[in-house]
Structures are given as C-alpha cells and as structure tokens.
Design a protein around this motif. Structure first.
Motif, short mmCIF file in Angstrom:
data_model
loop_
_atom_site.label_atom_id
_atom_site.label_comp_id
_atom_site.label_asym_id
_atom_site.label_seq_id
_atom_site.Cartn_x
_atom_site.Cartn_y
_atom_site.Cartn_z
N TRP A 183 9.45 57.23 -3.30
CA TRP A 183 8.13 57.12 -3.93
C TRP A 183 7.23 58.24 -3.42
O TRP A 183 7.20 58.55 -2.24
CB TRP A 183 7.50 55.77 -3.61
CG TRP A 183 8.32 54.63 -4.08
CD1 TRP A 183 9.28 53.94 -3.39
CD2 TRP A 183 8.29 54.04 -5.38
NE1 TRP A 183 9.84 52.96 -4.15
CE2 TRP A 183 9.25 52.99 -5.39
CE3 TRP A 183 7.54 54.28 -6.53
CZ2 TRP A 183 9.48 52.21 -6.50
CZ3 TRP A 183 7.77 53.50 -7.64
CH2 TRP A 183 8.73 52.46 -7.63
N TRP A 184 6.48 58.82 -4.34
CA TRP A 184 5.60 59.92 -3.98
C TRP A 184 4.54 59.50 -2.96
O TRP A 184 4.21 60.26 -2.06
CB TRP A 184 4.89 60.45 -5.24
CG TRP A 184 5.65 61.55 -5.92
CD1 TRP A 184 6.44 61.45 -7.01
CD2 TRP A 184 5.69 62.92 -5.53
NE1 TRP A 184 6.99 62.66 -7.33
CE2 TRP A 184 6.54 63.58 -6.44
CE3 TRP A 184 5.11 63.65 -4.51
CZ2 TRP A 184 6.80 64.95 -6.37
CZ3 TRP A 184 5.37 65.01 -4.42
CH2 TRP A 184 6.21 65.65 -5.34
N LYS A 185 4.03 58.28 -3.11
CA LYS A 185 2.96 57.87 -2.21
C LYS A 185 3.44 57.76 -0.78
O LYS A 185 2.64 57.91 0.16
CB LYS A 185 2.37 56.54 -2.69
CG LYS A 185 3.37 55.37 -2.67
CD LYS A 185 2.71 54.09 -3.15
CE LYS A 185 3.69 52.92 -3.11
NZ LYS A 185 3.07 51.67 -3.57
N GLU A 186 4.74 57.49 -0.58
CA GLU A 186 5.26 57.41 0.79
C GLU A 186 5.32 58.79 1.43
O GLU A 186 5.17 58.92 2.64
CB GLU A 186 6.63 56.76 0.78
CG GLU A 186 6.63 55.32 0.31
CD GLU A 186 5.85 54.42 1.25
OE1 GLU A 186 5.72 54.76 2.44
OE2 GLU A 186 5.35 53.37 0.79
N LEU A 187 5.57 59.83 0.64
CA LEU A 187 5.55 61.19 1.16
C LEU A 187 4.12 61.72 1.29
O LEU A 187 3.83 62.54 2.15
CB LEU A 187 6.36 62.11 0.25
CG LEU A 187 7.88 61.95 0.29
CD1 LEU A 187 8.53 62.82 -0.78
CD2 LEU A 187 8.42 62.33 1.65
N ALA A 188 3.26 61.26 0.40
CA ALA A 188 1.89 61.77 0.41
C ALA A 188 1.09 61.26 1.60
O ALA A 188 0.09 61.88 2.00
CB ALA A 188 1.19 61.39 -0.89
N THR A 189 1.48 60.15 2.19
CA THR A 189 0.77 59.61 3.35
C THR A 189 1.77 59.20 4.41
O THR A 189 2.65 58.37 4.15
CB THR A 189 -0.05 58.37 2.93
OG1 THR A 189 0.82 57.42 2.32
CG2 THR A 189 -1.16 58.73 1.98
N PRO A 190 1.65 59.76 5.60
CA PRO A 190 0.71 60.81 6.02
C PRO A 190 1.37 62.18 6.12
O PRO A 190 0.80 63.09 6.70
CB PRO A 190 0.31 60.33 7.41
CG PRO A 190 1.58 59.74 7.95
CD PRO A 190 2.34 59.16 6.78
N LEU A 191 2.60 62.37 5.57
CA LEU A 191 3.35 63.59 5.83
C LEU A 191 2.67 64.81 5.23
O LEU A 191 2.41 65.80 5.92
CB LEU A 191 4.77 63.45 5.29
CG LEU A 191 5.71 64.62 5.58
CD1 LEU A 191 5.98 64.73 7.06
CD2 LEU A 191 7.01 64.47 4.80
N PHE A 192 2.38 64.77 3.94
CA PHE A 192 1.86 65.95 3.27
C PHE A 192 0.50 66.41 3.79
O PHE A 192 0.28 67.61 3.96
CB PHE A 192 1.80 65.71 1.76
CG PHE A 192 3.15 65.76 1.10
CD1 PHE A 192 4.27 66.18 1.81
CD2 PHE A 192 3.32 65.39 -0.21
CE1 PHE A 192 5.52 66.23 1.22
CE2 PHE A 192 4.56 65.42 -0.82
CZ PHE A 192 5.66 65.85 -0.10
N PRO A 193 -0.46 65.52 4.05
CA PRO A 193 -1.74 66.02 4.60
C PRO A 193 -1.58 66.71 5.96
O PRO A 193 -2.20 67.76 6.20
CB PRO A 193 -2.59 64.75 4.71
CG PRO A 193 -2.01 63.81 3.72
CD PRO A 193 -0.55 64.08 3.71
N VAL A 194 -0.77 66.15 6.85
CA VAL A 194 -0.60 66.76 8.16
C VAL A 194 0.13 68.09 8.04
O VAL A 194 -0.24 69.09 8.67
CB VAL A 194 0.16 65.80 9.09
CG1 VAL A 194 0.48 66.48 10.42
CG2 VAL A 194 -0.65 64.53 9.32
#
Length: 500
Positions: A183-194
């Motif tokens: 799921w995109w939301k699992e990658l989007a938080t918190p991996l992608f912002p950091v």
C-alpha cells in the motif's frame, strides 16, 4: 600356408618415479568452487578477504598518490599514510565492535542514529547558510566547511553518518511493516518524508552522495519486494529531483557562494558532448581538465601499468588524485590488471552481500544487508564510472581506496554489521555451535550467534491473585456474546476483554 599374426606389444610401463601428466578439468574446478562456497562460513570469509584486500590496496595507493605532495609541502612523504592508517585502525575497531552486536541492538540504534545524522546535517547546512550570508565559518571550537564539520582536531562528514543511519532506520521500518508495503500509504509514512528530508539536506551541497543514498534506498525497497510501479514512480520523482538540484547549483548549491557558475550543469554538458583534449587545453574550458587528465593516466598505464609509485600525473597534474580520482592513479601505475583486481574484489563484495541477504532469516538482517551492499557497490560504480567517463562526474570517493577518515571508519563499521549477519546465517550458526571456538576467541573476537529457529521460553503463568469477581469472569464459549459493538458493556472491563 598362412603365417601367424604378429603378437601385440604390451604398453610400456610408466617408470615409478614419473607421475602421469596432470590435466586441468574445468568441471572439477567448478565443483571445487561450489564445494568451497557451500561451506557454512563461506560468506564470512569472503567478506573478510575481499574487504581486507581492498583496505590494503587502498592504504598502498594513498601512500603512492600523496607521497610526492606531502614531501614537497612538509618534508614527510608518509604524512597522509600515517593519518589514513590511524583511521584504518579506528575503523577496524568499529568493525570489531559491530560484528559482536546482535540484530536487536542495531534495531534499537536505528532511531537515535537517524536523529544524530539529521542534527549533524542541519548544523552543517546552517553553517553553510551563515557563511554565504554573513561570512561566519565557526562558532567557538566548531568549524564547518562545505561538506564537513570540525571540532578541534576531529573532522567528520555528516553524510557518512547519514548513510549508515538510513540503512538501520530504513531496514527497521520496512521490516516492521512487512506485507503492508503493498500500500502506498505504508511507504508514504514515515519512509518517504524522512528520505526526502535527507535527500534535500545532502543533495543541496553534495549531489554525488545523494545518488549514493538513492542507490541505498533502491536496494532496501528491492529487498523488501516493493512493486514495480513504485519503482517507476520513484524513478520519475528522482529524475525530477536531480534536475532541480542541478539547477540549484546556480544559487550556490555545492559551491557555497551565490551567483557561482553552475558546475553541475557544466559537468553534465561535458559528459554528453566531450570536447577534444587539444581544444580543452587551448581554450582552457572549464569542467573538462580533470576528465582529460584522468584519461591520460588510464591510457598511460596500459595493460600492466608503469609501476607502483611511478605515476607522472600525481605530480600536481591531476586534482584530487588522492581522493575522487585515485582510480586513475591506480590505473596508471597498475594498468588494466590492477583495475581488474579492484573490479573483481568489488564484485565479490556485491556477491557476498547479496548472499548474506538471501540466506539470513530475519527480515531486518536481510534488508540491512541489501542496503549496505547497494550503498557500497553503488558508490564504487559512481566513482569508477565518473573517472573513466562512463558516467557524469559527481565527486564521490572510492570506498576503501580513497583518502578519507570518517568515510573509512563508517564503511568498516557497516562491514562489521555485515559480518555479524554472515555469522548469523542458519548454516553458519549451527556450525559454530556444533564446534564452538575456544572461550578466549569468543571473548576477544565475537560471541556465538543465536541458533536459528529458537524462540523465547513461554512466559510462566501469573501468580494467583485471589478470587476474581463474577462480573469480570470470562464467559464460557457457549455463553460468549457475539463480536461487535455491545452497548450494554461497561468500559471499565478487563484489558483482555476490551481487546476482544
């Protein structure tokens, strides 16, 4: 009358002192190689041998590339070698410490390490901004250059800490999410912002190191089994980000001075349309001098090189000969044979890292091993490709070979973590427990890894606390209420009931 046929002569007996001529059997050689690789601790010894040889070659080449300049400036030809040797000893100590640590310790260190890395990068960028606006380069004993922080005699590149911290933290986050990574939301938080924050903090001043971080993240996501569409989207975002960072060089990114020439665009242009060497020298074109001199060094080396220590380009003709362009000096002195040895050693390191990632059972170990391997091998590819002209020049050091203290220490610490994971492979752990080394070896070198498949012992039942009130007694199965909302149920029930 027919004559009898002549009797056949018996084959001449081989004298007992002369052994039969031996013939090389390719199939037998491959079988022997497979047998060596099938040994339980093959990954561990491959890692130690390849990294040890790279470190030894690196110390030799640092001395060869810096001896002339050090003698001309200070009268001591071994000044840089001594300093690099000190950092090598510190790095071996970091390797020893990391190979003794279990995986749970690395997971516990992931968040503090990431916090330290972000704090160091913010401090460095703050100093760069103060220097650009007000000319401030130091506050008390703390000084800053474009890529490093110095506290007295101790100098550190924050980006090297950020690479190792991102491996630990990224592997911890991805291992915790598990199958939810689809799921995109699992990658989007918190991996992608950091990751985006690290890319901005690093890439603004050091685009080459940001590409190393990108290779590291790609290795982590690939080992985690992320879908191909995610990689496609990340590729598009990454190319757009690199384009913005190339354009930001006109605002002082990477040079520290606003209004400076866009050297990143110049390097990219020279790579896409390289000028003739004669034109480069006659017109004194920017951003092509190092590339031309590096090619002269590689061409001058030929197959077997001019000899160790006999390079002519290191006499101040090739800038950064001891650091970013040390592969060109190695090619000139050791030739194609020496370059092949370096490439083979990095190939062995890549194979060993992927082998460890494939064999370990713990998801964190698998992801961290893949991340470290992608980081080191990707950085080597970027450096060698830039020196030889196969890739645009970005200015990153060659791992284990280039001169640099903090980079060598952090790299050897990451290799120590890989060695810890290699000893934790199921076959390696069983072999070590079957024939454990001496007690003093385990105390001095490394303890025994945990056996695979062992679980913690069952928690003993809680002590009897007396009678339980009837209102809190658990109902029998035939009297259990159906799951779902029960408006008549009080909130003050037992915790085990509230979780049902």
């Amino acid at each position: 009358m027919t004559s009898d046929p002549p009797a056949r002569r018996a084959p001449a007996a081989t004298p007992p002192g002369d052994p039969p001529a031996a013939r090389w059997d390719p199939a037998g050689g491959l079988a022997a190689l497979r047998g060596l690789l099938a040994r339980p601790l093959a990954s561990y010894y491959l890692l130690l041998s390849s990294v040890g040889l790279l470190l030894l070659i690196g110390l030799t080449m640092v001395f060869s590339a810096t001896s002339v300049k050090d003698f001309a400036e200070g009268g001591d030809a071994s000044a840089s070698l001594t300093k690099q040797g000190v950092f090598a000893v510190i790095g071996i100590g970091a390797f020893w410490a990391c190979q003794r640590l279990p995986a749970r310790t690395f997971r516990a260190m992931s968040r503090p390490a990431l916090g330290v890395a972000v704090a160091l990068l913010l401090t460095l960028n703050l100093f760069v901004a103060l220097n650009s606006l007000f000319g401030v380069t130091s506050i008390g004993p703390l000084r800053a250059e474009l890529l490093s922080l110095s506290l007295g005699p101790i100098s550190l590149q924050p980006v090297e800490v950020a690479k190792f911290a991102l491996v630990l933290w990224g592997a911890h986050v991805l291992a915790r999410k598990g199958a939810a990574l689809g799921w995109w939301k699992e990658l989007a938080t918190p991996l992608f912002p950091v990751v985006g924050l690290l890319f901005v903090l690093v890439g603004f001043n050091d685009l080459g190191s940001m590409l190393c971080l990108l290779a590291l993240v790609v290795g982590l996501l690939w080992a985690a089994g992320v879908r191909g569409r995610v990689f496609a989207a990340l590729t598009a975002i990454g190319l757009a980000g690199v384009g913005l960072l190339v354009a930001a060089a006109s605002l002082g990114a990477g040079s520290g001075s606003r209004g400076a020439d866009n050297y990143r665009l110049g390097r990219l242009t020279m790579w896409l349309d390289p000028p003739d060497p004669k034109t480069c020298f006659e017109q004194q074109l920017d951003y092509c001098y190092q590339l031309v001199q590096a090619r002269y060094a590689i061409g001058n080396g030929g197959w077997f090189g001019v000899g160790l220590g006999q390079s002519s380009l290191k006499w101040n003709y090739l800038p950064e000969a001891h650091n970013d362009f040390i592969f060109a000096i190695l090619a000139e002195e050791l030739g194609v044979v020496g370059c092949t040895v370096i490439l083979v050693l990095f190939a062995v390191l890549a194979y060993t890292g992927m082998r460890i990632a494939r064999r370990v059972e713990d998801p964190f170990r698998r992801l961290a091993a893949a991340g470290v391997t992608a980081w080191l091998v990707g950085q080597a590819v970027i450096n060698i490709g830039g020196v030889t002209g196969l890739l645009p020049l970005t200015g990153v050091p060659l791992p284990f070979i280039s001169d640099g203290g903090s980079a060598l220490v952090v790299t050897l610490a990451a290799i120590g973590m890989l060695a810890s994971f290699a000893r934790a492979e199921p076959d390696a752990a069983r072999a070590l427990h079957a024939r454990p080394p001496a007690r003093w070896v385990r105390l001095v070198w490394a303890p025994l890894p945990p056996l695979p498949g062992r679980r913690r012992s069952a928690t003993p039942p809680a002590a009897d606390r007396g009678s339980v009130p009837r209102s809190r007694q658990r109902r029998q199965d035939d009297q259990a209420a159906p799951r779902g909302a029960r408006p008549d149920r009080a909130r003050a029930g037992a915790a085990s009931e509230r979780r049902r």
